[in-house]
Design a protein around this motif. Structure first.
Motif, short mmCIF file in Angstrom:
data_model
loop_
_atom_site.label_atom_id
_atom_site.label_comp_id
_atom_site.label_asym_id
_atom_site.label_seq_id
_atom_site.Cartn_x
_atom_site.Cartn_y
_atom_site.Cartn_z
N SER A 92 0.83 -1.21 0.00
CA SER A 92 0.00 0.00 0.00
C SER A 92 0.87 1.26 0.00
O SER A 92 0.55 2.25 -0.68
CB SER A 92 -0.95 0.00 1.20
N GLN A 96 1.06 3.92 -2.99
CA GLN A 96 0.82 5.31 -2.60
C GLN A 96 1.87 6.23 -3.21
O GLN A 96 1.57 7.32 -3.70
CB GLN A 96 0.81 5.42 -1.08
N THR A 124 -6.68 -1.92 -3.52
CA THR A 124 -5.91 -1.00 -2.67
C THR A 124 -5.74 0.36 -3.34
O THR A 124 -5.94 1.40 -2.72
CB THR A 124 -4.52 -1.60 -2.36
N GLN A 128 -7.12 4.17 -2.36
CA GLN A 128 -6.26 5.35 -2.24
C GLN A 128 -6.76 6.51 -3.09
O GLN A 128 -6.45 7.67 -2.83
CB GLN A 128 -4.83 4.97 -2.63
N HIS A 301 -6.57 3.21 2.84
CA HIS A 301 -5.49 2.22 2.66
C HIS A 301 -4.16 2.91 2.37
O HIS A 301 -3.45 2.56 1.41
CB HIS A 301 -5.83 1.26 1.53
N ARG A 302 -3.80 3.87 3.21
CA ARG A 302 -2.57 4.60 3.00
C ARG A 302 -1.94 4.97 4.32
O ARG A 302 -2.56 4.87 5.37
CB ARG A 302 -2.84 5.87 2.16
#
Length: 313
Positions: A92, A96, A124, A128, A301-302
């Motif tokens: 993740s 990112q 994921t 984000q 999810h970061r």
């Protein structure tokens, strides 16, 4: 006048050698003419400097401290190795990084999720971008529309890890189709499960070293910004006798040749539900030895820097 002596076997062999040498010299001339400048040994200093055009530009990861310590982000031709235990959030965080680069610079992203899998990684990345996980998981039409909107004019290519591939071949095809003003960014997850290019590599350590060497060469040759994900279990790199409670920074940075391959070596360390630390074990583009505490934003999810959360909000 003495009569000619009969040709011996040695004379015949010498004549054959001269013939082969003559043909080889002719072949080298033909090859040099065909390849042109490529046949020269090395480059002039001016040519090497000229190749650096645009290389000083930094591509921001979106993590304030990392971008500050690297002078604004990661430049082209550099490899970042992100090391961590399973489940700590390596994939993740890596995705990112590349999403932030794609949204703030003119780049094209090539992502190979051989470890986490293309479907989980896609969910994921959708999170984000602000898409609800439940919608992304079931392919809800609203989620698809949102992803298209958020990725409009972005170049994101996700490679199916179940299909046969060669890292060098895939990268060459990827870079070959890009405009000159677009920077290529590669995310490779993870080094332990990527296919090894060296058939002689037997141990996990040899495989990881061979893969990392290849990624390093491809990164330099094609001027990529590369994020390479790796497990931090030192026993996988050296031997099973290494203590399980070994210093995590040493476990990430002390794996033999792996220590010298990345330009930036980052270690993600933490326990589930607890604080997460990002440590910089090594950096060729800025200071090393620093660490920063991160918090997990599970909805997006970061990872977010704890000190930077208020500013980002």
């Amino acid at each position: 006048m003495q009569p000619d002596r009969p040709a011996t076997l040695a004379d015949k062999l010498r004549a054959e050698i001269r013939e082969h040498e003559s043909r080889a010299a002719e072949a080298r001339r033909d090859l040099a003419e065909y390849l042109g400048d490529q046949e020269r040994l090395g480059y002039s200093l001016a040519e090497v400097i000229q190749r650096q055009t645009g290389m000083g530009e930094r591509f921001p990861t979106g993590l304030p401290t990392l971008d500050e310590k690297t002078g604004g982000g990661i430049p082209r031709g550099r490899m970042v190795m992100l090391v961590g235990k399973p489940g700590v959030g390596k994939t993740s965080l890596a995705s990112q990084f590349v999403l932030n680069m794609a949204r703030h610079r003119r780049v094209a992203v090539l992502a190979l999720f051989a470890d986490s899998g293309i479907d989980d990684a896609a969910v994921t990345m959708a999170q984000q971008l602000g898409v609800a996980r439940e919608q992304a998981l079931c392919g809800d039409p609203e989620a698809v529309t949102a992803v298209k909107r958020e990725t409009f004019d972005l170049s994101l290519s996700l490679i199916d890890p179940d299909q046969p591939y060669d890292i060098e071949d895939v990268v060459q095809r990827f870079v070959g189709g890009l405009p000159a003003d677009v920077a290529p960014v590669a995310l490779l997850d993870s080094v332990q499960v990527l296919r090894c290019p060296d058939p002689k590599a037997r141990t996990v350590y040899e495989r990881v070293t061979s893969i990392s060497n290849t990624v390093k060469q491809v990164t330099s040759r094609h001027r990529l910004v590369t994020i390479l994900v790796s497990q931090s279990n030192r026993a996988a790199y050296a031997n099973a006798a290494v203590a399980k409670d070994a210093d995590p920074l040493a476990a990430g940075a002390g794996g033999g040749a792996l220590e010298f391959m990345p330009d930036v070596h980052l270690l993600l360390d933490g326990k589930r539900g607890g604080p997460i630390k990002l440590l910089c074990a090594k950096s060729r583009i800025g200071p090393a030895g620093w660490d920063v505490e991160l918090a997990r934003d599970f909805d997006r999810h970061r990872h977010v820097e704890v000190a930077a959360r208020a500013a980002e909000a």
